[in-house]
Design a protein around this motif. Structure first.
Motif, mmCIF file in Angstrom:
data_model
loop_
_atom_site.group_PDB
_atom_site.id
_atom_site.type_symbol
_atom_site.label_atom_id
_atom_site.label_comp_id
_atom_site.label_asym_id
_atom_site.label_seq_id
_atom_site.Cartn_x
_atom_site.Cartn_y
_atom_site.Cartn_z
ATOM 1 N N GLN A 289 15.350 -125.372 -5.920
ATOM 2 C CA GLN A 289 15.164 -125.829 -4.536
ATOM 3 C C GLN A 289 16.127 -126.957 -4.207
ATOM 4 O O GLN A 289 16.561 -127.107 -3.061
ATOM 5 N N ALA B 110 20.536 -115.160 5.363
ATOM 6 C CA ALA B 110 19.345 -115.557 4.614
ATOM 7 C C ALA B 110 19.461 -116.989 4.114
ATOM 8 O O ALA B 110 18.496 -117.763 4.161
ATOM 9 N N ALA B 111 20.655 -117.363 3.652
ATOM 10 C CA ALA B 111 20.856 -118.728 3.162
ATOM 11 C C ALA B 111 20.670 -119.741 4.282
ATOM 12 O O ALA B 111 20.084 -120.815 4.084
ATOM 13 N N GLU C 291 18.782 -119.337 6.994
ATOM 14 C CA GLU C 291 17.363 -119.396 7.353
ATOM 15 C C GLU C 291 16.550 -120.192 6.338
ATOM 16 O O GLU C 291 15.596 -120.890 6.700
ATOM 17 N N LEU C 292 16.933 -120.074 5.058
ATOM 18 C CA LEU C 292 16.172 -120.737 3.996
ATOM 19 C C LEU C 292 16.752 -122.094 3.618
ATOM 20 O O LEU C 292 16.214 -122.786 2.751
ATOM 21 N N ASN C 293 17.884 -122.457 4.255
ATOM 22 C CA ASN C 293 18.542 -123.745 4.001
ATOM 23 C C ASN C 293 18.919 -123.890 2.527
ATOM 24 O O ASN C 293 18.639 -124.913 1.883
ATOM 25 N N VAL C 294 19.558 -122.845 1.985
ATOM 26 C CA VAL C 294 20.046 -122.880 0.609
ATOM 27 C C VAL C 294 21.504 -122.436 0.605
ATOM 28 O O VAL C 294 22.037 -121.989 1.618
ATOM 29 N N ARG D 35 17.843 -110.718 1.210
ATOM 30 C CA ARG D 35 16.833 -111.780 1.258
ATOM 31 C C ARG D 35 16.222 -111.978 -0.134
ATOM 32 O O ARG D 35 16.012 -113.107 -0.570
ATOM 33 N N THR E 230 18.643 -113.813 -2.331
ATOM 34 C CA THR E 230 18.751 -115.228 -1.958
ATOM 35 C C THR E 230 17.612 -116.040 -2.552
ATOM 36 O O THR E 230 17.797 -117.186 -2.989
ATOM 37 N N VAL E 231 16.439 -115.469 -2.608
ATOM 38 C CA VAL E 231 15.269 -116.183 -3.133
ATOM 39 C C VAL E 231 15.181 -116.095 -4.654
ATOM 40 O O VAL E 231 14.870 -117.085 -5.325
#
Length: 473
Positions: free
Chosen positions: A96, A331-332, A334-337, A367, A370-371
């Protein structure tokens, strides 16, 4: 600021620092060691390393605090987090925080060196990418370089000054709504509403109310007057997705609206006049539905003025790398990664898959990557298990000729000779095995399926040293 060409090792354990320093230097990697995170942060004001490997628990600024500062001020520097406490919380916190990789102690020294080499290669790749752009911008509405997609783009261009009705055909997940939105955005109605409605998602008894609205008291629960989608789209475009699922009575009402430009709300007695452009879409064969009396022929001809066909993803494989890149960036964001990066062999593997869910399935896969993928660089083994399960059977049945040509190209490139002597027995063996499996081992029936006599099949079984099935007594 001077840019050093080295790896920083940060750990309060002297023996760990020594082992890593010797191992990395043995691999030709320049190093610098720090016993606290504070000392490393102080040095950051003078120089920035190419990569960092840091313990997670240290006095003063710990590994996660250091990671947070680096991720904010120097996001281009890959950080590998080490910990003797290899628990779920530590792993989650590390990723994270933007860690490139998570290395539990005790670690294998060769593995640690390999991870660091990956991190340095990634840093170098990122550096070269930043020469021409900070992030690869794919700002097009629809991505597609394949010839079939170029036809779609040409159709949108030709229709850009038109209000004509359009019917879009394509499998589920191919992006029919994206094309409909593009048609609207490049039309004279671009400043008016675009309203989308999926016919398959609406209960039949609510469909007319959804489309045409209702008056107060028209049915139980109709406490107030309500506008339908036609009124909401007045002046603009109404996109009717999965039009083939529209029930017969609603088809009749839609036909009247298209013919007269007016309708009655459910329970209403005053006609409502609208100016709406219709774009319809379906994954079904409407001609067959017409033949089966499940879709009105006159409505079909009203809708089928201009038809655009969206190809399935398996027919535009050359677009998969760019699509994947776009979805990974999306996706990155949206997820701030950090955006994941596909290795070339991973891209090749993705391009070989059948993608029955088309572009939507690819987006969902990105997605997941990305996770769930552990590092920034995505290896084939980092892909979702269901994709890996299909690895051996991933080529579509109608692509076997293409696969054979690809094999021949690769074999010749590797210097192979006498390709037929290698390919023909393999080809025959595959067909014979499949035919025998299909006939439960009965040679006579299998020979008929193959177009041979039984004696020919028996001879081939011996030539290929195959066991072959026995005919039942």
């Amino acid at each position: 600021m001077q840019k050093s060409n080295r790896v920083w090792i940060i750990d309060d354990d002297r023996s760990i620092r020594w082992v890593l320093e010797k191992a990395l230097q043995g691999a030709g990697i320049d190093t610098r060691t720090f016993d606290t995170g504070d000392a490393a942060l102080h040095q950051l004001s003078r120089e920035v390393p190419d990569a960092i490997v840091s313990d997670i628990r240290m006095p003063g600024v710990d590994g996660l605090g250091l990671l947070s500062t680096l991720h904010t001020n120097h996001p281009e520097v890959p950080v590998i987090i080490m910990t003797a406490h290899s628990d779920l919380d530590s792993a989650v916190a590390a990723y994270q925080g933007g860690a490139f990789e998570y290395l539990p102690k005790p670690f294998d020294v060769d593995e640690a060196v390999a991870v660091m080499q990956r991190a340095l290669a990634h840093a170098e790749e990122q550096k070269s990418e930043r020469v021409h752009t900070n992030t690869v911008e794919i700002d097009t509405e629809i991505i597609g370089e394949a010839p079939a997609m170029q036809e779609v783009f040409r159709a949108i261009g030709r229709l850009s000054q038109s209000n004509i009705t359009v019917l879009i055909n394509g499998e589920s997940g191919t992006g029919k709504e994206l094309v409909a939105r593009a048609l609207h955005r490049h039309s004279p109605r671009r400043n008016e509403p675009f309203i989308a409605l999926n016919m398959a998602a609406i209960p039949k008894d609510l469909m007319e109310s959804e489309l045409f609205g209702h008056e107060k008291g028209a049915f139980t629960g109709a406490a107030t007057q309500r506008q339908g989608r036609f009124e909401q789209a007045n002046g603009g475009t109404l996109f009717l997705d999965e039009i083939g699922d529209m029930p017969a009575e609603t088809q009749t009402r839609l036909l009247r609206v298209l013919a007269d430009g007016e309708f009655y709300r459910v329970g209403g007695h005053t006609p409502v006049k609208v100016d709406v452009r219709i774009i319809a879409a379906t994954h079904q064969d409407l001609e067959n539905l017409v033949t089966d009396n499940r879709f009105r022929e006159d409505l079909f001809h009203r809708l089928n003025v201009i038809r655009i066909h969206i190809p399935k993803l398996a027919n535009r494989r050359e677009d998969i790398p760019k699509l994947a890149q776009f979805f990974l960036q999306k996706a990155a964001g949206e997820l701030n990664v950090d955006t994941k990066i596909l290795l070339s062999e991973t891209e090749d593997f993705l391009c070989s898959l059948p993608w029955p869910g088309n572009v939507r399935q690819l987006e969902n896969t990105c997605r997941w990557i990305t996770v769930m993928a552990s590092g920034r660089e995505v290896h084939t083994e980092d892909l979702p298990p269901e994709l890996m399960d299909n690895k051996e059977g991933n080529a579509p049945a109608d692509d076997w000729e293409k696969a054979l040509r690809h094999w021949a190209d690769q074999a010749l490139a590797r210097g192979h000779h006498q390709l037929l002597s290698e390919a023909v027995p393999t080809f025959e063996r595959a067909l014979i095995e499949t035919a025998l499996k299909y006939t439960a081992g009965r040679k006579r029936d299998a020979a008929n399926l193959l177009g041979w006599g039984r004696n020919t099949l028996t001879r081939k079984l011996k030539e290929l040293n195959m066991a072959g099935g026995d005919d039942p007594a």
